[in-house]
Design an enzyme around this catalytic site. Sequence first.
Site, PDB file in Angstrom:
ATOM      1  CB  SER A  72       9.367  18.302  32.420  1.00 35.41           C
ATOM      2  OG  SER A  72      10.477  19.065  32.831  1.00 35.41           O
ATOM      3  CB  THR A 180      11.215  11.708  31.996  1.00 33.59           C
ATOM      4  OG1 THR A 180      10.405  11.007  31.052  1.00 33.59           O
ATOM      5  CG2 THR A 180      10.420  11.869  33.281  1.00 33.59           C
ATOM      6  NE  ARG A 208       2.978   7.001  26.470  1.00 37.66           N
ATOM      7  CZ  ARG A 208       4.106   7.325  27.081  1.00 37.66           C
ATOM      8  NH1 ARG A 208       4.309   8.602  27.445  1.00 37.66           N
ATOM      9  NH2 ARG A 208       5.041   6.420  27.318  1.00 37.66           N
ATOM     10  CB  VAL A 209      -1.213   8.137  30.863  1.00 37.08           C
ATOM     11  CG1 VAL A 209      -0.505   8.294  32.216  1.00 37.08           C
ATOM     12  CG2 VAL A 209      -2.301   9.182  30.715  1.00 37.08           C
ATOM     13  N   GLY A 210       2.096   7.700  30.280  1.00 38.93           N
ATOM     14  CA  GLY A 210       3.228   6.812  30.477  1.00 38.93           C
ATOM     15  C   GLY A 210       3.433   6.439  31.925  1.00 38.93           C
ATOM     16  CG  ASP A 211       7.480   5.750  33.194  1.00 38.05           C
ATOM     17  OD1 ASP A 211       8.333   5.987  34.076  1.00 38.05           O
ATOM     18  OD2 ASP A 211       7.549   6.241  32.066  1.00 38.05           O
ATOM     19  CB  THR A 231      14.078   9.162  32.085  1.00 33.81           C
ATOM     20  OG1 THR A 231      14.044   9.625  30.727  1.00 33.81           O
ATOM     21  CG2 THR A 231      15.504   8.772  32.430  1.00 33.81           C
ATOM     22  N   GLY A 232      12.380   6.901  30.203  1.00 33.52           N
ATOM     23  CA  GLY A 232      12.517   5.952  29.105  1.00 33.52           C
ATOM     24  C   GLY A 232      11.170   5.554  28.540  1.00 33.52           C
ATOM     25  N   GLY A 234       7.936   4.377  28.699  1.00 38.19           N
ATOM     26  CA  GLY A 234       7.037   4.245  29.832  1.00 38.19           C
ATOM     27  C   GLY A 234       6.235   2.973  29.860  1.00 38.19           C
TER      28      GLY A 234
END
Length: 313
Positions: A72, A180, A208-211, A231-232, A234
Amino acid sequence: MTNTAGKPVIAIHGGAGTISKASLTPEADAAARAGLRNALEAGYAVLAGGGTALDAVTAAVVELESHPSFNSGHGAAFNQGGTHELDAAIMDGQTSLAGAVAGAKRIKHPILAARALAQQADPLLLIGEAADTWAQERGLEVVENSFFSTDSRRELLERMLERQRQGTAAQATAQEKHGTVGAVALDAHGHLAAATSTGGYTAKPVGRVGDSPIIGAGTWADDLTCAVSGTGKGELFIRTALAHSIHARMLYAGETLAQAAQAQIDETGRLGGGGAGLCAVDRHGNVALPYDTEGMYRGWMNADGVYVAIHEE
């Protein structure tokens, strides 16, 4: 770990799927532990001074975004195009206000932009260049995209791109793929908050966008139940509404924080997994730090002391 009701506590994660114990050098181990401890101390200092859970998780995540051991801010993963796209979110358990950014490229501390959006309330989520511009116009520090780069993250990118060429990307370790940072806190007033920030996974598709910036997937806080940061993988967290589902299990099924958190980690495993973990705290101060990888950068702190760990310890 159980905390006395009303006693402030903060818990953090720095990503599941950490470097394997066998390959983690003493120097890398010490650096990561120092980064976790600094983040906990920054967040707990807010709580000890009577500050809010929202301010505490913000302070902790700013520290983690500044530390190259974690994915991050400075030290974020590279996408497939060789640049960084950053996601972050924050949620206040007292008011349900939340803010998030996705695909940001120039915001030095994405969590501060998410926090500013939460204070404004509308819009809640901004993406890409619009997020960068919005942050800059409001006086938040912006940097060149290269600021987020580190040699170790570039090496991971090259390794993942080679795996993709060879068709072995699915065999990559969780540490090679993603990471994350997140923080959750309970303050002395009984309020909860959660914050999450990430560079996504190594060699992710551009855009791309994750969780992490999706409220209810990777980030959730509600004073009735708990605060969660995940964290993982997404995509699986989004499909299972992981963070909100923990809240729902507690509120409607009467599960404890530990039961609900573990059940949701298990659910991602049944869907294909790929490595998952989270930090969570409930309204009584109980902390949960479950994960299904070899390790997870993690820790918690309250008036009784501080705990930091990477692997099973």
